[in-house]
Design an enzyme around this catalytic site. Sequence first.
Site, PDB file in Angstrom:
ATOM      1  N   CYS A   1       1.765  -2.699  15.504  1.00  0.00           N
ATOM      2  CA  CYS A   1       1.707  -2.361  14.074  1.00  0.00           C
ATOM      3  C   CYS A   1       1.056  -3.474  13.262  1.00  0.00           C
ATOM      4  CB  CYS A   1       3.125  -2.101  13.575  1.00  0.00           C
ATOM      5  SG  CYS A   1       3.210  -1.831  11.797  1.00  0.00           S
TER       6      CYS A   1
ATOM      7  N   CYS B   1       6.812  -5.283  15.432  1.00  0.00           N
ATOM      8  CA  CYS B   1       6.392  -4.369  16.504  1.00  0.00           C
ATOM      9  C   CYS B   1       4.944  -4.713  16.873  1.00  0.00           C
ATOM     10  CB  CYS B   1       6.486  -2.922  16.043  1.00  0.00           C
ATOM     11  SG  CYS B   1       8.136  -2.489  15.487  1.00  0.00           S
TER      12      CYS B   1
ATOM     13  N   GLU C   1       0.836  -1.189   0.000  1.00  0.00           N
ATOM     14  CA  GLU C   1       0.000   0.000   0.000  1.00  0.00           C
ATOM     15  C   GLU C   1       0.880   1.252   0.000  1.00  0.00           C
ATOM     16  OE1 GLU C   1      -4.214  -1.328   1.854  1.00  0.00           O
ATOM     17  OE2 GLU C   1      -2.708  -0.796   3.330  1.00  0.00           O
TER      18      GLU C   1
ATOM     19  N   SER D   1      11.214   5.783  15.307  1.00  0.00           N
ATOM     20  CA  SER D   1      10.044   5.287  16.042  1.00  0.00           C
ATOM     21  C   SER D   1      10.513   4.863  17.421  1.00  0.00           C
ATOM     22  CB  SER D   1       9.439   4.093  15.304  1.00  0.00           C
ATOM     23  OG  SER D   1       8.996   4.506  14.036  1.00  0.00           O
ATOM     24  N   LEU D   2      10.411   5.768  18.350  1.00  0.00           N
ATOM     25  CA  LEU D   2      11.001   5.541  19.681  1.00  0.00           C
ATOM     26  C   LEU D   2      10.035   4.735  20.565  1.00  0.00           C
ATOM     27  CD1 LEU D   2      13.642   6.223  20.978  1.00  0.00           C
ATOM     28  CD2 LEU D   2      12.678   8.352  21.817  1.00  0.00           C
ATOM     29  N   HIS D   3       8.904   5.293  20.842  1.00  0.00           N
ATOM     30  CA  HIS D   3       7.773   4.592  21.482  1.00  0.00           C
ATOM     31  C   HIS D   3       7.960   4.084  22.913  1.00  0.00           C
ATOM     32  CE1 HIS D   3       6.283   5.067  17.545  1.00  0.00           C
ATOM     33  NE2 HIS D   3       6.629   3.910  17.026  1.00  0.00           N
TER      34      HIS D   3
ATOM     35  N   SER E   1      11.860   6.976   8.018  1.00  0.00           N
ATOM     36  CA  SER E   1      11.500   6.567   9.380  1.00  0.00           C
ATOM     37  C   SER E   1      12.006   5.155   9.664  1.00  0.00           C
ATOM     38  CB  SER E   1       9.976   6.611   9.542  1.00  0.00           C
ATOM     39  OG  SER E   1       9.591   6.072  10.787  1.00  0.00           O
TER      40      SER E   1
ATOM     41  N   CYS F   1      -1.015   5.640   9.932  1.00  0.00           N
ATOM     42  CA  CYS F   1       0.216   4.934  10.300  1.00  0.00           C
ATOM     43  C   CYS F   1      -0.101   3.609  10.955  1.00  0.00           C
ATOM     44  CB  CYS F   1       1.036   5.675  11.341  1.00  0.00           C
ATOM     45  SG  CYS F   1       1.144   7.386  11.156  1.00  0.00           S
TER      46      CYS F   1
ATOM     47  N   GLY G   1       7.142  -1.957   5.987  1.00  0.00           N
ATOM     48  CA  GLY G   1       8.514  -2.445   5.983  1.00  0.00           C
ATOM     49  C   GLY G   1       9.475  -1.545   6.734  1.00  0.00           C
ATOM     50  N   GLU G   2      10.641  -2.095   7.030  1.00  0.00           N
ATOM     51  CA  GLU G   2      11.690  -1.340   7.716  1.00  0.00           C
ATOM     52  C   GLU G   2      12.724  -0.912   6.667  1.00  0.00           C
ATOM     53  OE1 GLU G   2      12.602   0.186  10.588  1.00  0.00           O
ATOM     54  OE2 GLU G   2      14.381   0.573   9.393  1.00  0.00           O
TER      55      GLU G   2
ATOM     56  N   CYS H   1       3.721   8.541   0.918  1.00  0.00           N
ATOM     57  CA  CYS H   1       4.282   7.628   1.919  1.00  0.00           C
ATOM     58  C   CYS H   1       4.624   6.305   1.221  1.00  0.00           C
ATOM     59  CB  CYS H   1       3.242   7.426   3.015  1.00  0.00           C
ATOM     60  SG  CYS H   1       3.761   6.293   4.303  1.00  0.00           S
TER      61      CYS H   1
ATOM     62  N   CYS I   1       6.863  -7.133   6.977  1.00  0.00           N
ATOM     63  CA  CYS I   1       7.958  -6.578   7.771  1.00  0.00           C
ATOM     64  C   CYS I   1       8.376  -7.620   8.791  1.00  0.00           C
ATOM     65  CB  CYS I   1       7.509  -5.299   8.487  1.00  0.00           C
ATOM     66  SG  CYS I   1       8.856  -4.504   9.402  1.00  0.00           S
TER      67      CYS I   1
HETATM   68  N1  SAH Z   1       9.169   0.686   9.716  1.00  0.00           N
HETATM   69  C1  SAH Z   1       9.352   2.071   9.900  1.00  0.00           C
HETATM   70  C2  SAH Z   1       8.435   2.929   9.061  1.00  0.00           C
HETATM   71  C3  SAH Z   1       6.985   2.509   8.941  1.00  0.00           C
HETATM   72  S1  SAH Z   1       5.919   2.656  10.306  1.00  0.00           S
HETATM   73  C4  SAH Z   1       9.219   2.440  11.345  1.00  0.00           C
HETATM   74  O1  SAH Z   1       8.802   1.596  12.124  1.00  0.00           O
HETATM   75  O2  SAH Z   1       9.565   3.564  11.685  1.00  0.00           O
HETATM   76  C5  SAH Z   1       5.478   4.390  10.402  1.00  0.00           C
HETATM   77  C6  SAH Z   1       5.137   4.856  11.812  1.00  0.00           C
HETATM   78  O3  SAH Z   1       3.853   4.382  12.258  1.00  0.00           O
HETATM   79  C7  SAH Z   1       6.126   4.364  12.850  1.00  0.00           C
HETATM   80  O4  SAH Z   1       6.460   5.376  13.747  1.00  0.00           O
HETATM   81  C8  SAH Z   1       5.326   3.285  13.549  1.00  0.00           C
HETATM   82  O5  SAH Z   1       5.838   3.003  14.798  1.00  0.00           O
HETATM   83  C9  SAH Z   1       3.965   3.888  13.571  1.00  0.00           C
HETATM   84  N2  SAH Z   1       2.888   2.938  13.846  1.00  0.00           N
HETATM   85  C10 SAH Z   1       2.883   1.610  13.626  1.00  0.00           C
HETATM   86  N3  SAH Z   1       1.700   1.071  14.006  1.00  0.00           N
HETATM   87  C11 SAH Z   1       0.935   2.079  14.464  1.00  0.00           C
HETATM   88  C12 SAH Z   1      -0.406   2.164  14.955  1.00  0.00           C
HETATM   89  N4  SAH Z   1      -1.188   1.091  15.023  1.00  0.00           N
HETATM   90  N5  SAH Z   1      -0.862   3.366  15.317  1.00  0.00           N
HETATM   91  C13 SAH Z   1      -0.099   4.466  15.195  1.00  0.00           C
HETATM   92  N6  SAH Z   1       1.163   4.459  14.721  1.00  0.00           N
HETATM   93  C14 SAH Z   1       1.686   3.274  14.358  1.00  0.00           C
HETATM   94 FE1  SF4 Z   2       7.804  -2.878  10.706  1.00  0.00          FE
HETATM   95 FE2  SF4 Z   2       7.719  -0.235  11.245  1.00  0.00          FE
HETATM   96 FE3  SF4 Z   2       5.561  -1.786  11.607  1.00  0.00          FE
HETATM   97 FE4  SF4 Z   2       7.649  -2.035  13.238  1.00  0.00          FE
HETATM   98  S1  SF4 Z   2       6.332  -0.225  12.993  1.00  0.00           S
HETATM   99  S2  SF4 Z   2       6.503  -3.732  12.300  1.00  0.00           S
HETATM  100  S3  SF4 Z   2       9.322  -1.696  11.811  1.00  0.00           S
HETATM  101  S4  SF4 Z   2       6.554  -1.349   9.651  1.00  0.00           S
END
Ligand code: SAH
Ligand code: SF4
Length: 351
Positions: free
Chosen positions: A118, A115, A91, A220-222, A199, A341, A167-168, A104, A111
């Site tokens: 996600c 995480c 997508e 993506s610190l979180h 990112s 996201c 993807g990463e 985007c 991936c």
């Molecule tokens: N893989 C990379 C880029 C794609 S994710 C990464 O992880 O940074 C893009 C952003 O969306 C990241 O910051 C990710 O942590 C965040 N994200 C993933 N799942 C989410 C969700 N369910 N709600 C809000 N943000 C989310």
């Molecule tokens: Fe992959 Fe980014 Fe989703 Fe983590 S947040 S599973 S690195 S796409």
Amino acid sequence: MKKELIGLSFEELQRELVALGEKPFRAKQLWHWLYNKGETDFYKMTTLAKTFQARLDELYTAQHPKIVTEQTSKDGTRKWLMEFQDEKQVECVYIPESDRGAVCLSTQVGCAQGCKFCHTGTQRMMRNLTAGEIVGQFMSARDSYGEWPTPTDETRMLSNIVVMGMGEPLCNFENLKTALKILMNGDGIGISKRRITVSTSGVANHIPELADLGVKLAVSLHAPTNELRNQIMPVNKKFPLEVLIEACKEYQRRSERRQFITMEYVLLKDVNDSIDHAEKLMKLVDGLEVKFNLIPFHYWEGAPFEPSSMNQMHRFAKVLESNWFASPIRRSRGEDIMAACGQLKSAKGKK
Ligand code: SAH
Ligand code: SF4
């Protein structure tokens, strides 16, 4: 199968044509057709000799990814399901702002990072995208808006790129690098490096190299501690926070200009959203120039988390702001079409 031209670096394209017995300057002409005009039919490349057109058509293809479905949200966000030659799908999303907009891009089908919050992370990792497939997403997005040839003024709608799709990106680094160089090339698509953000979930070893490319970094610190981050982001076991923060410092040292890093932080109810978490977070980024981007958690079916309340998000933001950190809460875009996201997932991956 015909060889894909989209995704070859300029030097590779030149070598390819010289091997066919063409003069090197032909590469410049062809590049212009491919990336400035977005032409996919060699026979319509009218400045090329007929015999050359036929030869290209016989050996190569310059197709953009196929748009399988297109949905436009009530807020203007547009999402496409795009398909590649082997029928794998990703997508891609366009997010309009008042005078510009970001595309985007995805870098992998699925991936491997897993995480916990996600949606893409629940999907098996299928494969890396090629450089051509990464660039191709942007080109298909331009097709959808008819934004060819590359606009010369700054009125373009598709003005920015965020590599934040599926993807990463740093686990597909070579292809990402080639793709970004093609996207930035001023004789073609011409997106300035200042308008590109990559990112990463924290694949620290490649982070400093992003400074050499000149693109912006989002992390993506979180979570503010290793203990918590290990639980929600398995990548942290390989690259713990001290390694990640050091890589960010190296990125800033290596950047030509003063380059802020965007720290993304998705707020998960009762998991990472307390005042204590916010305070720890500020200590963690001490010595870095950062902006925070607080992201409301986007729910997907079966997700093991809930979004924090609006009140809690504001309380969290206030702690950061009282310490001079810019920390806007990101406005959700395209939620009605599952384009926000973390909600992206290819239809075929679902099966
Ligand atoms: N893989 C990379 C880029 C794609 S994710 C990464 O992880 O940074 C893009 C952003 O969306 C990241 O910051 C990710 O942590 C965040 N994200 C993933 N799942 C989410 C969700 N369910 N709600 C809000 N943000 C989310
Ligand atoms: Fe992959 Fe980014 Fe989703 Fe983590 S947040 S599973 S690195 S796409």
